[in-house]
Scaffold this motif. Structure first.
Motif, mmCIF file in Angstrom:
data_model
loop_
_atom_site.group_PDB
_atom_site.id
_atom_site.type_symbol
_atom_site.label_atom_id
_atom_site.label_comp_id
_atom_site.label_asym_id
_atom_site.label_seq_id
_atom_site.Cartn_x
_atom_site.Cartn_y
_atom_site.Cartn_z
ATOM 1 N N PHE A 227 0.982 -1.364 0.159
ATOM 2 C CA PHE A 227 0.008 -0.023 0.117
ATOM 3 C C PHE A 227 0.913 1.332 -0.146
ATOM 4 C CE2 PHE A 227 -3.439 -2.803 0.273
ATOM 5 C CZ PHE A 227 -4.668 -1.944 0.480
ATOM 6 N N ARG A 228 2.002 1.239 0.738
ATOM 7 C CA ARG A 228 2.797 2.160 0.652
ATOM 8 C C ARG A 228 3.355 2.632 -0.862
ATOM 9 N NH1 ARG A 228 7.651 3.674 -0.141
ATOM 10 N NH2 ARG A 228 8.523 1.493 -0.329
ATOM 11 N N VAL A 229 3.637 1.641 -1.515
ATOM 12 C CA VAL A 229 4.198 1.889 -3.021
ATOM 13 C C VAL A 229 2.612 2.450 -3.827
ATOM 14 C CG1 VAL A 229 4.882 0.705 -5.141
ATOM 15 C CG2 VAL A 229 5.941 0.220 -2.885
ATOM 16 N N ALA A 230 1.634 1.801 -3.371
ATOM 17 C CA ALA A 230 0.451 1.883 -4.371
ATOM 18 C C ALA A 230 -0.180 3.284 -4.195
ATOM 19 C CB ALA A 230 -0.756 0.973 -4.126
ATOM 20 N N LEU A 231 0.094 3.984 -2.776
ATOM 21 C CA LEU A 231 -0.461 5.061 -2.527
ATOM 22 C C LEU A 231 0.393 6.230 -2.655
ATOM 23 C CD1 LEU A 231 -2.203 4.179 0.813
ATOM 24 C CD2 LEU A 231 -3.401 4.648 -1.382
ATOM 25 N N ALA A 232 1.603 5.783 -3.235
ATOM 26 C CA ALA A 232 2.757 6.866 -3.588
ATOM 27 C C ALA A 232 2.191 7.638 -4.613
ATOM 28 C CB ALA A 232 3.926 6.424 -3.611
ATOM 29 N N ASP A 233 2.739 9.214 -4.623
ATOM 30 C CA ASP A 233 2.505 9.893 -5.895
ATOM 31 C C ASP A 233 2.969 9.128 -7.125
ATOM 32 O OD1 ASP A 233 1.403 11.745 -4.331
ATOM 33 O OD2 ASP A 233 3.362 12.799 -4.128
ATOM 34 N N ALA A 234 2.029 9.395 -8.194
ATOM 35 C CA ALA A 234 2.341 8.566 -9.441
ATOM 36 C C ALA A 234 3.629 9.248 -9.956
ATOM 37 C CB ALA A 234 1.173 8.679 -10.370
ATOM 38 N N ALA A 235 4.677 8.253 -10.505
ATOM 39 C CA ALA A 235 5.769 8.835 -10.882
ATOM 40 C C ALA A 235 5.737 8.683 -12.542
ATOM 41 C CB ALA A 235 7.181 8.309 -10.578
ATOM 42 N N GLU A 236 6.476 9.296 -13.388
ATOM 43 C CA GLU A 236 6.498 9.223 -14.601
ATOM 44 C C GLU A 236 7.227 7.702 -15.110
ATOM 45 O OE1 GLU A 236 8.625 11.419 -18.506
ATOM 46 O OE2 GLU A 236 8.554 12.292 -16.808
ATOM 47 N N SER A 237 8.068 7.593 -14.148
ATOM 48 C CA SER A 237 8.828 6.219 -14.598
ATOM 49 C C SER A 237 9.372 5.768 -13.286
ATOM 50 C CB SER A 237 9.813 6.042 -15.570
ATOM 51 O OG SER A 237 10.819 6.972 -15.172
ATOM 52 N N VAL A 238 9.760 4.241 -13.286
ATOM 53 C CA VAL A 238 10.201 3.543 -11.881
ATOM 54 C C VAL A 238 11.346 2.606 -12.493
ATOM 55 C CG1 VAL A 238 8.274 3.797 -10.400
ATOM 56 C CG2 VAL A 238 8.536 1.915 -11.784
ATOM 57 N N THR A 239 12.135 2.000 -11.784
ATOM 58 C CA THR A 239 13.154 0.873 -12.054
ATOM 59 C C THR A 239 12.370 -0.371 -12.166
ATOM 60 O OG1 THR A 239 13.999 0.631 -9.933
ATOM 61 C CG2 THR A 239 15.058 2.111 -11.233
ATOM 62 N N LEU A 240 12.862 -1.350 -13.002
ATOM 63 C CA LEU A 240 12.157 -2.622 -13.129
ATOM 64 C C LEU A 240 12.414 -3.358 -11.730
ATOM 65 C CD1 LEU A 240 11.166 -4.982 -14.505
ATOM 66 C CD2 LEU A 240 13.457 -5.549 -15.421
ATOM 67 N N ALA A 241 13.534 -3.019 -10.984
ATOM 68 C CA ALA A 241 13.716 -3.538 -9.595
ATOM 69 C C ALA A 241 12.598 -3.174 -8.664
ATOM 70 C CB ALA A 241 15.222 -3.357 -9.085
ATOM 71 N N GLU A 242 12.161 -1.955 -8.692
ATOM 72 C CA GLU A 242 11.029 -1.585 -8.013
ATOM 73 C C GLU A 242 9.822 -2.233 -8.336
ATOM 74 O OE1 GLU A 242 11.717 2.865 -6.754
ATOM 75 O OE2 GLU A 242 11.749 2.654 -8.606
ATOM 76 N N GLU A 243 9.570 -2.476 -9.650
ATOM 77 C CA GLU A 243 7.990 -3.309 -10.354
ATOM 78 C C GLU A 243 8.482 -4.797 -9.798
ATOM 79 O OE1 GLU A 243 5.225 -2.355 -12.152
ATOM 80 O OE2 GLU A 243 6.178 -0.623 -10.591
ATOM 81 N N VAL A 244 9.651 -5.460 -9.693
ATOM 82 C CA VAL A 244 9.787 -6.595 -9.382
ATOM 83 C C VAL A 244 9.371 -7.097 -7.945
ATOM 84 C CG1 VAL A 244 11.445 -8.354 -9.032
ATOM 85 C CG2 VAL A 244 11.327 -7.466 -11.087
ATOM 86 N N PRO A 278 7.044 2.010 -16.886
ATOM 87 C CA PRO A 278 5.986 2.698 -16.543
ATOM 88 C C PRO A 278 5.602 2.095 -14.964
ATOM 89 C CG PRO A 278 5.629 2.338 -18.698
ATOM 90 C CD PRO A 278 6.609 1.407 -18.142
ATOM 91 N N PRO A 279 5.104 2.845 -14.099
ATOM 92 C CA PRO A 279 4.757 2.356 -12.763
ATOM 93 C C PRO A 279 3.534 1.427 -12.897
ATOM 94 C CG PRO A 279 4.128 4.564 -13.042
ATOM 95 C CD PRO A 279 4.891 4.483 -14.001
ATOM 96 N N LEU A 280 3.543 0.455 -12.144
ATOM 97 C CA LEU A 280 2.395 -0.627 -11.955
ATOM 98 C C LEU A 280 2.444 -1.250 -13.423
ATOM 99 C CD1 LEU A 280 -0.653 0.952 -10.394
ATOM 100 C CD2 LEU A 280 0.673 -0.809 -9.511
ATOM 101 N N LEU A 281 3.530 -1.850 -13.672
ATOM 102 C CA LEU A 281 3.771 -2.536 -15.149
ATOM 103 C C LEU A 281 3.684 -3.904 -14.676
ATOM 104 C CD1 LEU A 281 4.898 -2.491 -18.245
ATOM 105 C CD2 LEU A 281 7.006 -3.344 -17.135
ATOM 106 N N LEU A 282 4.188 -4.496 -13.832
ATOM 107 C CA LEU A 282 4.232 -6.134 -13.512
ATOM 108 C C LEU A 282 3.190 -6.489 -12.677
ATOM 109 C CD1 LEU A 282 7.801 -6.891 -12.855
ATOM 110 C CD2 LEU A 282 6.574 -7.200 -15.044
ATOM 111 N N GLN A 283 2.770 -5.618 -11.836
ATOM 112 C CA GLN A 283 1.554 -6.138 -10.732
ATOM 113 C C GLN A 283 0.280 -6.284 -11.791
ATOM 114 O OE1 GLN A 283 -1.459 -4.384 -9.532
ATOM 115 N NE2 GLN A 283 -1.953 -6.254 -8.373
#
Length: 369
Positions: A227-244, A278-283
């Motif tokens: 929830f901490r990640v999902a409720l964070a401000d939407a970013a333009e991009s994130v790293t693949l490590a964060e998505e994993v 892009p954020p929320l790519l893998l989930q």
């Protein structure tokens, strides 16, 4: 109490206990309310650039052309009287040309995107030239003097140039709207995580409190991080490590729900972790795999996630087994949303391929490093 009598019976798995205890408490993790569908408005809808059937857009186009006409007439007029005459005569031509051009473009807005880009830049300015000549023909009805070839050529060239300017403005306008649409659909994706995980995870945690308190604490920690990640401000991009990491949190929670029915294999290349996505790519993709490849099958299913660096590109593969048909029919909206946001971020440098069979669903993504 019935609760403690049930506790005395042999337990086959933590997952079975989770289902039983949740049902005794009045919850049913397998019978969640249906989630609202994602917006069906695509981010890269090619017809939007040619959707000119709006009063505000028509007014802007007409006023813009009239302003150019007035400025052009002022450059060649000797005095104010001649300027008024030139502007009035020109208005007959430009009003007819602009409105007829917009009318034809609006009526055939689904046809133009089917044409290649060079063909669009030939057809629509050509349509502008024809509309300008028709408007000039309407003005010529009040004059007995036949127009010369040079004047006709000048009118056609002016109409084609004006149409080209309108087309460029429409494409630029559609392009500038994409980031806002992408952010809106990203926020919608984020909002879908909250009730979905709240139902499933809290029910599992309630069941595990009596059975395995330490594991229940771990589930709640995963939920808090997710929830901490999902409720964070939407970013333009994130790293693949964060998505994993986010996908791992999600699958760890679902592992409590499905137990041995969910079998996950990770093949992660550390050199691929720095790729921007892009954020929320893998989930949403692993959620689809669980929902359609694991949940409908009594024996469960396998999910394999692979990341690997290949030169200047990073390849992401998600493979899940397919058995019984899903209880709910998907609409492919999550897949479409991910594909569109990848194209929006990386354009032609990104690839999104799907290969489905009766026993396997294979998804492959390529992004630049």
């Amino acid at each position: 109490m019935p609760f403690f009598k049930r506790r005395a019976e042999p337990r086959h798995s933590v997952w079975q206990d989770s289902i039983q205890v949740s049902q005794w408490l009045g919850f049913a993790p397998t019978e969640l309310p249906a989630l609202p569908a994602l917006s069906t408005v695509p981010l890269l809808d090619p017809t939007r650039a040619f959707d000119v059937c709006h009063v505000g857009l028509v007014l802007r186009a007409v006023l813009g052309v009239q302003m150019l006409l007035a400025l052009g007439a002022a450059l060649i007029a000797r005095d104010a009287g001649q300027w008024v005459t030139l502007t009035a005569n020109g208005t007959v031509v430009t009003m007819f040309a602009v409105l007829s051009w917009l009318l034809v473009v609006c009526a055939a807005k689904r046809l133009w995107p089917r044409l290649p880009e060079p063909a669009q830049w030939l057809a629509l300015p050509g349509l502008g030239a024809v509309a300008a000549l028709l408007g000039f023909g309407l003005l010529s009805l009040t004059s007995d003097e036949p127009p010369g070839a040079w004047r006709l050529f000048s009118i056609a060239a002016a109409g084609a140039s004006g149409a080209a300017m309108l087309l460029a403005w429409l494409k630029l306008r559609e392009h500038t709207q994409r980031p806002a649409d992408a952010l809106a659909q990203l926020v919608e994706l984020q909002s879908r995580i909250r009730p979905h995980f709240l139902f499933n995870t809290l029910n599992s945690a309630i069941a595990l409190v009596q059975i395995d308190p330490a594991r229940a604490e771990g589930v709640l920690e995963d939920l808090a991080e997710l929830f901490r990640v999902a409720l964070a401000d939407a970013a333009e991009s994130v790293t693949l490590a964060e998505e994993v990491e986010l996908a791992k949190r999600y699958l760890a929670i679902e592992q409590i729900r499905f137990g041995r029915r969910l079998r996950v294999v990770w093949h992660l290349d550390p050199e691929a972790d720095g790729a921007r996505v892009p954020p929320l790519l893998l989930q949403p993709l692993v959620e689809n795999a669980v929902r359609h490849g694991v949940e409908p099958n009594d024996e469960g299913g396998e999910l394999e996630v692979t990341t690997v660096r290949r030169g200047a590109e990073v390849e992401i593969r998600i493979i899940n087994t397919v058995g019984a048909p899903a209880r709910t029919t998907g609409h492919g909206l999550a897949l479409r949303n991910v594909r569109q946001r990848l194209k929006l971020m990386h354009d032609v440098a990104a690839r999104f391929d799907i290969d489905a069979s009766d026993s396997r669903f294979f998804l492959r993504i390529l992004v630049p490093l």
